[in-house]
Each structure stands twice: as structure tokens, then as C-alpha cells.
Motif scaffolding. Structure first.
Motif, PDB file in Angstrom:
ATOM      1  N   CYS A   7     -33.285  75.718  15.028  1.00 60.25           N
ATOM      2  CA  CYS A   7     -32.078  76.529  14.899  1.00 60.25           C
ATOM      3  C   CYS A   7     -31.875  76.920  13.437  1.00 60.25           C
ATOM      4  O   CYS A   7     -31.981  76.075  12.541  1.00 60.25           O
ATOM      5  CB  CYS A   7     -30.870  75.755  15.415  1.00 60.25           C
ATOM      6  N   ASN A  14     -35.090  73.075  19.305  1.00 54.42           N
ATOM      7  CA  ASN A  14     -34.743  73.633  20.611  1.00 54.42           C
ATOM      8  C   ASN A  14     -36.015  73.934  21.372  1.00 54.42           C
ATOM      9  O   ASN A  14     -36.967  74.461  20.810  1.00 54.42           O
ATOM     10  CB  ASN A  14     -33.954  74.934  20.447  1.00 54.42           C
ATOM     11  N   ASP A  35     -30.178  80.619  22.047  1.00 53.53           N
ATOM     12  CA  ASP A  35     -28.930  79.934  21.713  1.00 53.53           C
ATOM     13  C   ASP A  35     -29.206  78.453  21.555  1.00 53.53           C
ATOM     14  O   ASP A  35     -29.815  77.825  22.428  1.00 53.53           O
ATOM     15  CB  ASP A  35     -27.874  80.151  22.799  1.00 53.53           C
ATOM     16  N   CYS A  36     -28.762  77.881  20.458  1.00 54.16           N
ATOM     17  CA  CYS A  36     -28.967  76.462  20.169  1.00 54.16           C
ATOM     18  C   CYS A  36     -28.171  75.603  21.147  1.00 54.16           C
ATOM     19  O   CYS A  36     -27.017  75.885  21.431  1.00 54.16           O
ATOM     20  CB  CYS A  36     -28.535  76.159  18.739  1.00 54.16           C
ATOM     21  N   TRP A  37     -28.806  74.562  21.647  1.00 52.99           N
ATOM     22  CA  TRP A  37     -28.128  73.666  22.587  1.00 52.99           C
ATOM     23  C   TRP A  37     -27.088  72.804  21.863  1.00 52.99           C
ATOM     24  O   TRP A  37     -26.136  72.345  22.461  1.00 52.99           O
ATOM     25  CB  TRP A  37     -29.143  72.774  23.311  1.00 52.99           C
ATOM     26  N   GLU A  40     -24.667  75.934  19.504  1.00 56.60           N
ATOM     27  CA  GLU A  40     -24.460  77.159  20.270  1.00 56.60           C
ATOM     28  C   GLU A  40     -24.583  78.428  19.433  1.00 56.60           C
ATOM     29  O   GLU A  40     -24.145  79.496  19.847  1.00 56.60           O
ATOM     30  CB  GLU A  40     -23.135  77.121  21.029  1.00 56.60           C
ATOM     31  N   THR A  42     -26.681  81.542  17.683  1.00 58.21           N
ATOM     32  CA  THR A  42     -27.817  82.369  18.097  1.00 58.21           C
ATOM     33  C   THR A  42     -28.790  82.506  16.940  1.00 58.21           C
ATOM     34  O   THR A  42     -28.416  82.892  15.834  1.00 58.21           O
ATOM     35  CB  THR A  42     -27.337  83.758  18.548  1.00 58.21           C
TER      36      THR A  42
END
Length: 54
Positions: A7, A14, A35-37, A40, A42
Motif C-alpha cells: 500500500c 496486500n 484498495d488496501c485491506w 482502505e 486506494t
């Protein structure tokens, strides 16, 4: 196939799915962004080569 991307916002790893393309299935389609877990945010997928996720 799943690949590991970092990210751009928080630095968390990710796992992102990239579909196989081409005649032999040795190339993968770049999703462009993910989208990063964790945060969140981008982020954009980097240019290859990519590291397969475990």
C-alpha cells in the motif's frame, strides 16, 4: 493468480488477484489500482515484475 503489492499510504502488504491472459497463460492482467485491506486507501499497482503472494 494472487500477487503481493504494498500500500502506498500505510505500507501494508496486500494480496491482489490478477487474471491470466495470453495464449499460454503466462501473462497477467494488471488491475490498475487496489484498495488496501488495512487503511482502505486506494493505491496503484506498480510496473512488473510482481512478487507472487504466498
Amino acid at each position: 493468480m494472487w500477487f503481493a503489492f504494498v500500500c502506498g499510504w500505510c505500507g501494508e502488504d496486500n494480496a491482489v488477484f490478477c487474471a491470466r491472459t495470453g495464449f499460454w497463460g503466462t501473462r497477467f492482467e494488471d488491475p490498475g489500482e487496489f484498495d488496501c485491506w488495512w487503511c482502505e486507501g486506494t493505491s496503484y499497482t506498480p510496473d512488473g515484475p510482481w512478487t507472487p503472494a504466498e
